[in-house]
Design a protein around this motif. Sequence first.
Motif, PDB file in Angstrom:
ATOM      1  N   ASN A  80       0.803  -1.218   0.000  1.00 29.33           N
ATOM      2  CA  ASN A  80       0.000   0.000   0.000  1.00 29.33           C
ATOM      3  C   ASN A  80       0.842   1.277   0.000  1.00 29.33           C
ATOM      4  O   ASN A  80       0.297   2.376  -0.097  1.00 29.33           O
ATOM      5  N   LEU A  81       2.164   1.165   0.092  1.00 31.32           N
ATOM      6  CA  LEU A  81       2.996   2.359   0.064  1.00 31.32           C
ATOM      7  C   LEU A  81       3.107   2.893  -1.364  1.00 31.32           C
ATOM      8  O   LEU A  81       3.043   2.135  -2.323  1.00 31.32           O
ATOM      9  N   PRO A  82       3.281   4.198  -1.519  1.00 31.34           N
ATOM     10  CA  PRO A  82       3.449   4.764  -2.858  1.00 31.34           C
ATOM     11  C   PRO A  82       4.757   4.311  -3.493  1.00 31.34           C
ATOM     12  O   PRO A  82       5.614   3.727  -2.828  1.00 31.34           O
ATOM     13  N   ARG A  83       4.912   4.605  -4.777  1.00 32.43           N
ATOM     14  CA  ARG A  83       6.131   4.196  -5.486  1.00 32.43           C
ATOM     15  C   ARG A  83       7.375   4.777  -4.824  1.00 32.43           C
ATOM     16  O   ARG A  83       8.403   4.112  -4.721  1.00 32.43           O
ATOM     17  N   TYR A  84       7.268   6.031  -4.360  1.00 34.65           N
ATOM     18  CA  TYR A  84       8.399   6.695  -3.706  1.00 34.65           C
ATOM     19  C   TYR A  84       8.015   6.987  -2.257  1.00 34.65           C
ATOM     20  O   TYR A  84       7.453   8.039  -1.955  1.00 34.65           O
ATOM     21  N   PRO A  85       8.298   6.055  -1.347  1.00 32.01           N
ATOM     22  CA  PRO A  85       7.904   6.257   0.052  1.00 32.01           C
ATOM     23  C   PRO A  85       8.544   7.503   0.664  1.00 32.01           C
ATOM     24  O   PRO A  85       9.653   7.903   0.294  1.00 32.01           O
ATOM     25  N   SER A  86       7.808   8.093   1.595  1.00 27.05           N
ATOM     26  CA  SER A  86       8.300   9.269   2.302  1.00 27.05           C
ATOM     27  C   SER A  86       9.338   8.874   3.347  1.00 27.05           C
ATOM     28  O   SER A  86       9.532   7.686   3.637  1.00 27.05           O
ATOM     29  N   ARG A 207      29.174  24.346  -9.317  1.00 26.42           N
ATOM     30  CA  ARG A 207      30.609  24.462  -9.598  1.00 26.42           C
ATOM     31  C   ARG A 207      31.055  23.531 -10.711  1.00 26.42           C
ATOM     32  O   ARG A 207      31.861  23.885 -11.555  1.00 26.42           O
ATOM     33  N   ASN A 208      30.512  22.297 -10.714  1.00 21.71           N
ATOM     34  CA  ASN A 208      30.967  21.277 -11.656  1.00 21.71           C
ATOM     35  C   ASN A 208      29.823  20.821 -12.562  1.00 21.71           C
ATOM     36  O   ASN A 208      28.645  20.982 -12.231  1.00 21.71           O
ATOM     37  N   PRO A 209      30.151  20.206 -13.698  1.00 19.01           N
ATOM     38  CA  PRO A 209      29.098  19.649 -14.556  1.00 19.01           C
ATOM     39  C   PRO A 209      28.299  18.570 -13.820  1.00 19.01           C
ATOM     40  O   PRO A 209      28.831  17.892 -12.933  1.00 19.01           O
ATOM     41  N   LEU A 210      27.038  18.415 -14.175  1.00 21.31           N
ATOM     42  CA  LEU A 210      26.199  17.392 -13.554  1.00 21.31           C
ATOM     43  C   LEU A 210      25.113  16.960 -14.518  1.00 21.31           C
ATOM     44  O   LEU A 210      24.701  17.718 -15.398  1.00 21.31           O
ATOM     45  N   HIS A 211      24.670  15.722 -14.343  1.00 18.57           N
ATOM     46  CA  HIS A 211      23.552  15.207 -15.120  1.00 18.57           C
ATOM     47  C   HIS A 211      22.260  15.400 -14.334  1.00 18.57           C
ATOM     48  O   HIS A 211      22.193  15.088 -13.141  1.00 18.57           O
ATOM     49  N   VAL A 212      21.249  15.917 -15.017  1.00 16.56           N
ATOM     50  CA  VAL A 212      19.909  16.002 -14.442  1.00 16.56           C
ATOM     51  C   VAL A 212      18.980  15.189 -15.332  1.00 16.56           C
ATOM     52  O   VAL A 212      18.917  15.399 -16.546  1.00 16.56           O
ATOM     53  N   LEU A 213      18.281  14.238 -14.720  1.00 11.44           N
ATOM     54  CA  LEU A 213      17.308  13.409 -15.432  1.00 11.44           C
ATOM     55  C   LEU A 213      15.943  13.583 -14.773  1.00 11.44           C
ATOM     56  O   LEU A 213      15.853  13.778 -13.555  1.00 11.44           O
ATOM     57  N   PRO A 214      14.857  13.515 -15.531  1.00 14.97           N
ATOM     58  CA  PRO A 214      13.545  13.462 -14.885  1.00 14.97           C
ATOM     59  C   PRO A 214      13.453  12.211 -14.010  1.00 14.97           C
ATOM     60  O   PRO A 214      13.989  11.163 -14.383  1.00 14.97           O
ATOM     61  N   ARG A 215      12.826  12.323 -12.878  1.00 12.88           N
ATOM     62  CA  ARG A 215      12.665  11.124 -12.043  1.00 12.88           C
ATOM     63  C   ARG A 215      11.824  10.081 -12.771  1.00 12.88           C
ATOM     64  O   ARG A 215      12.055   8.871 -12.612  1.00 12.88           O
ATOM     65  N   ASP A 216      10.866  10.554 -13.575  1.00 20.44           N
ATOM     66  CA  ASP A 216       9.978   9.640 -14.300  1.00 20.44           C
ATOM     67  C   ASP A 216       9.869  10.056 -15.762  1.00 20.44           C
ATOM     68  O   ASP A 216       9.823  11.253 -16.085  1.00 20.44           O
ATOM     69  N   PHE A 217       9.827   9.074 -16.657  1.00 20.24           N
ATOM     70  CA  PHE A 217       9.516   9.270 -18.067  1.00 20.24           C
ATOM     71  C   PHE A 217       8.189   8.571 -18.364  1.00 20.24           C
ATOM     72  O   PHE A 217       8.067   7.358 -18.148  1.00 20.24           O
ATOM     73  N   PHE A 218       7.196   9.316 -18.817  1.00 17.22           N
ATOM     74  CA  PHE A 218       5.924   8.710 -19.223  1.00 17.22           C
ATOM     75  C   PHE A 218       5.350   7.810 -18.114  1.00 17.22           C
ATOM     76  O   PHE A 218       4.795   6.741 -18.373  1.00 17.22           O
ATOM     77  N   GLY A 219       5.487   8.245 -16.874  1.00 18.50           N
ATOM     78  CA  GLY A 219       4.961   7.490 -15.748  1.00 18.50           C
ATOM     79  C   GLY A 219       5.833   6.335 -15.289  1.00 18.50           C
ATOM     80  O   GLY A 219       5.468   5.608 -14.361  1.00 18.50           O
ATOM     81  N   LEU A 220       6.983   6.146 -15.926  1.00 15.44           N
ATOM     82  CA  LEU A 220       7.918   5.084 -15.544  1.00 15.44           C
ATOM     83  C   LEU A 220       9.185   5.721 -14.984  1.00 15.44           C
ATOM     84  O   LEU A 220       9.631   6.758 -15.479  1.00 15.44           O
ATOM     85  N   SER A 221       9.771   5.095 -13.979  1.00 11.80           N
ATOM     86  CA  SER A 221      10.967   5.681 -13.381  1.00 11.80           C
ATOM     87  C   SER A 221      12.137   5.613 -14.349  1.00 11.80           C
ATOM     88  O   SER A 221      12.323   4.604 -15.044  1.00 11.80           O
TER      89      SER A 221
END
Length: 411
Positions: A80-86, A207-221
């Motif tokens: 019953n916990l969500p996909r990303y628990p608190s 300060r440095n380069p970094l990758h940023v990705l959406p946590r989810d794509f089309f409802g999928l992680s």
Amino acid sequence: MNSCLEAEHSPIFVNGPIIVGAGPSGLSVAACLSNRGVPSVILERTDCLASLWQKRTYDRLKLHLPKHFCELPLMKFPKNLPRYPSKQQFISYIESYAARFNIKPVFNQTVEKAEFDVVSCLWKVKTQDAVYTSKWLVVATGENAEPVVPDIPGLKNFTGPVVHTSAYKSGSEFANRKVLVVGCGNSGMEVCLDLCRYNALPHMVVRNPLHVLPRDFFGLSSFGIAMTLLKWFPLKLVDNLLLLLANSYLGNTNRLGLRRPKTGPIELKNATGKTPVLDVGAISLIQSGQIRVTQALKELTKKGAKFVDGQEMEFESIILATGYKSNVPDWLKENSFFTKEGMPKTPFPNGWKGENGLYTVGFTKRGLLGTAFDAVKIAEDITDQWMKSNGPLSASNICSSCIIHFHFNKS
């Protein structure tokens, strides 16, 4: 070993391993051992389980990965916990995990020194109250034992409050303030997002380069997609696909002052342990100007900061989202297995075992998946030795499900 030490504290022999740390890593090893009928003792410096989660995390924290990637060995999250628990849901899971396997750490025991005695062939672990001895020592204090406070020029001159994220709870304490956030990882991004909820104006130092990705794509992680693709395609191709999707979702982050590294996100994670930022809304606030991106710091002043591009701004508060480090060198008297930074010298997946009954868990730079992988291996190895000393265990005590399939390192 110092004889005065033993005279002051009568050694307590542990017929099983001594585990230092009652976070997810230490609990995982203890649970796998308990499931195989092997006793252990966990020494924990605080008064609770998973103290990093309970005492050093902000209120809005959730798991960054879907829950099925964060399960500890032998016990799934409640359905019953969500996909990303608190944060609180994860703490409840940890407490239920300890109860299920009857794990009862010895709390408020700070390990001051641990060393291998070549005469007795035992590890001797000294806390402020006792000396524990065992054939096995499991280092489970992890990569995030102590906050990192960088040596920023002028830090002592700043007259406003300076808070590390380990002490940050909510943006309500910084409502309507102009805040400098030093650090742009997942914590830095989420702190900025939280500050905006309370009408603060965060400026984030990148300060440095970094990758940023959406946590989810089309409802999928995004992590789940990557793990699935890695089963079928080469790592570099998967990285390229992730970046293509990320650019379509987030746009060109270079234009926002967030330069991407030349190495792909998964390849960089495997090589350095540097985790991509999983965006949960910060990028849109950067695009709208509610979060400002600044260049690297040159120095702090009494009322603000100077940056390497020549800009100078005033700030009312500073939050250091500068991460954590291992504290192993402070107490473990062993220099062949760990680096001076307190990390295993042997890389994953072979960094879980040293010499003379020394083991380590929670140092893979691969999160709870890496923890589960190492915990199972450690429990299997110690059980084999323990059985030789204590006799065979019944077949019912051996759990065939204590096997984890781990695909993160595929390349």
